[in-house]
Design an enzyme around this catalytic site. Sequence first.
Site, mmCIF file in Angstrom:
data_model
loop_
_atom_site.group_PDB
_atom_site.id
_atom_site.type_symbol
_atom_site.label_atom_id
_atom_site.label_comp_id
_atom_site.label_asym_id
_atom_site.label_seq_id
_atom_site.Cartn_x
_atom_site.Cartn_y
_atom_site.Cartn_z
ATOM 1 N N PHE A 228 1.873 2.973 -7.598
ATOM 2 C CA PHE A 228 2.688 2.127 -6.892
ATOM 3 C C PHE A 228 1.894 1.146 -5.728
ATOM 4 O O PHE A 228 1.614 -0.064 -4.809
ATOM 5 C CB PHE A 228 3.214 2.918 -5.053
ATOM 6 N N ASP A 249 1.952 0.182 -11.517
ATOM 7 C CA ASP A 249 3.473 0.122 -11.267
ATOM 8 C C ASP A 249 3.956 -0.182 -12.731
ATOM 9 O O ASP A 249 4.537 0.276 -13.137
ATOM 10 C CB ASP A 249 3.151 -0.964 -10.011
ATOM 11 N N SER A 250 5.646 -0.131 -11.668
ATOM 12 C CA SER A 250 6.652 0.209 -12.653
ATOM 13 C C SER A 250 7.192 -1.732 -13.407
ATOM 14 O O SER A 250 7.763 -1.304 -13.983
ATOM 15 C CB SER A 250 7.956 1.260 -12.492
ATOM 16 N N ASN A 276 5.631 5.046 -14.469
ATOM 17 C CA ASN A 276 6.552 5.678 -13.975
ATOM 18 C C ASN A 276 6.116 6.422 -13.283
ATOM 19 O O ASN A 276 5.078 7.072 -14.140
ATOM 20 C CB ASN A 276 8.247 6.629 -14.472
ATOM 21 N N ALA A 277 5.919 6.100 -12.041
ATOM 22 C CA ALA A 277 4.690 6.771 -10.748
ATOM 23 C C ALA A 277 5.123 8.216 -11.716
ATOM 24 O O ALA A 277 4.082 9.342 -10.996
ATOM 25 C CB ALA A 277 4.876 6.785 -9.346
ATOM 26 N N ASP A 297 1.687 4.835 -2.575
ATOM 27 C CA ASP A 297 2.340 4.155 -1.626
ATOM 28 C C ASP A 297 3.992 3.652 -2.075
ATOM 29 O O ASP A 297 4.283 2.340 -2.291
ATOM 30 C CB ASP A 297 1.828 2.977 -1.295
ATOM 31 N N CYS A 337 7.056 4.608 4.271
ATOM 32 C CA CYS A 337 7.412 3.774 4.993
ATOM 33 C C CYS A 337 9.090 3.999 5.704
ATOM 34 O O CYS A 337 10.085 3.446 5.512
ATOM 35 C CB CYS A 337 7.303 2.198 4.218
HETATM 36 N N1 SAH Z 1 1.042 -0.578 -2.494
HETATM 37 C C1 SAH Z 1 1.352 -1.920 -2.161
HETATM 38 C C2 SAH Z 1 2.420 -1.458 -1.658
HETATM 39 C C3 SAH Z 1 4.042 -0.759 -2.875
HETATM 40 S S1 SAH Z 1 5.569 -1.378 -2.582
HETATM 41 C C4 SAH Z 1 1.164 -2.485 -1.550
HETATM 42 O O1 SAH Z 1 0.296 -2.808 0.094
HETATM 43 O O2 SAH Z 1 0.668 -4.248 -1.794
HETATM 44 C C5 SAH Z 1 6.173 -0.308 -3.420
HETATM 45 C C6 SAH Z 1 6.251 -0.001 -5.152
HETATM 46 O O3 SAH Z 1 6.341 0.598 -5.885
HETATM 47 C C7 SAH Z 1 7.045 -1.835 -5.875
HETATM 48 O O4 SAH Z 1 5.745 -2.963 -6.517
HETATM 49 C C8 SAH Z 1 7.708 -1.081 -7.189
HETATM 50 O O5 SAH Z 1 7.446 -2.017 -8.394
HETATM 51 C C9 SAH Z 1 6.847 -0.095 -7.347
HETATM 52 N N2 SAH Z 1 7.611 1.266 -7.845
HETATM 53 C C10 SAH Z 1 8.946 1.716 -7.469
HETATM 54 N N3 SAH Z 1 9.296 2.700 -7.640
HETATM 55 C C11 SAH Z 1 8.333 3.127 -8.725
HETATM 56 C C12 SAH Z 1 8.242 4.126 -9.861
HETATM 57 N N4 SAH Z 1 8.968 4.816 -10.258
HETATM 58 N N5 SAH Z 1 7.191 4.429 -10.429
HETATM 59 C C13 SAH Z 1 6.164 3.345 -10.429
HETATM 60 N N6 SAH Z 1 5.709 2.128 -9.443
HETATM 61 C C14 SAH Z 1 7.491 2.042 -8.413
#
Ligand code: SAH
Length: 394
Positions: A228, A249-250, A276-277, A297, A337
């Site tokens: 993420f 990231d997705s 996808n995470a 995150d 969060c």
């Molecule tokens: N770590 C970052 C903030 C993350 S915000 C920082 O510190 O700046 C959350 C992120 O998760 C977003 O960019 C969103 O695109 C991503 N996201 C949401 N669902 C997801 C998934 N299923 N797989 C991968 N990424 C995902």
Amino acid sequence: MAKTTTKVTKLIVLTKRGAARARSGHPWIYRSDVAEAAGEAGDIVRVTDKAGRFLGHAFYNPKSEITLRIITNEDEEINQAFFRTRIERAQTYRKSLNVDADAYRLVHSEADGVPGLVIDRYGDLFVLQVGSASIERRLDWIVAVLEDLFAPAGILLRGDSPSRRREGLATEVTVLCGEVPESVVVREGPVRYHAQPWMGQKTGGFLDQRENHLAAGHYARGHVLDVFSYAGGFALHAAHAADSVEAVDSSGEALEAARTNAELNGLSNITFIRANAFDLLHERSDKGERYDTVILDPPAFAKTKRDLPAATRAYKEINLRAMKLLSRSGILFTCSCSYHFSRELMEETLRSAAVDAGPTMRIREWRSQAQDHPEILTIPETRYLKCAVLERLD
Ligand code: SAH
């Protein structure tokens, strides 16, 4: 000629329960706790109990479930000077923090005594989020105060957050003064990054994670997986300290921004993976891959209380997989969060994940949001970001 006055005249009377809440130090008063009301959305009103005892002045919005937001318990005039004092007080606090960055939150809504107003600073640009009709109506005061105190290059209103609908406010992004570019380079400790005030998440970046980004830079080593990743908030700091980083990231756009940020910092040890995470963590842990540092995150899985069961399962799943991926003495830096996913519930979920994953996990520390996003003891909603740093022992 009638004298213009800023004296608060409209009166709201609270029920017994509402009065008790107002006295408890929580600024939110729900519709069901209002006994008698007068006025319209955006008014600032005088609040009393049924006996007529003064409780405070409040932002009033009958369209919102949170009908009143108390701004002061003193019987004072609410004028431009009132907001100036609040903004000055907020700035004095930020100065005391010696923030090692030029992007930070100047005003954090209720936690700075200005409900519904967020002011984030990116160098000499200011980005506002307004979630209160009473602030929206007085935006010219806020802009005048900011111009006078900081002489900003530009002020942007990021009026595109969904919470505005609840207040009956239009969704729009507009320049309130000066000029606001699409992207601005700011510094966060040793890292520089492009904040995107118009299009980026929140007001352009995740300022609430600033101290955690810096901490992750201290913990990270070896081979790092940053899941993420968004624009690389953690990955950039980790890449300074570690051998290599995989940023997942997705969103292709987020990874594009992360790639640009890596270039800006001259970092060539980050690879970017669009996936996808959940799938990626599953596949890699099944394959027995190992990392020295894993960072999680995710976005808020529990936006409401109702989401909690599914959110808890999701948090458990990603943490369990991450623990399996850790090499011995590896560090898991794991965040949530979601306000509704409490620190206690997060701890219980991590415990359950560790039991299923197998290894003994030592708690190195519990962290929260950066100090420029302050918490008020009597307003639990101001504490939302949790971050556990865990170390795999065996
Ligand atoms: N770590 C970052 C903030 C993350 S915000 C920082 O510190 O700046 C959350 C992120 O998760 C977003 O960019 C969103 O695109 C991503 N996201 C949401 N669902 C997801 C998934 N299923 N797989 C991968 N990424 C995902």
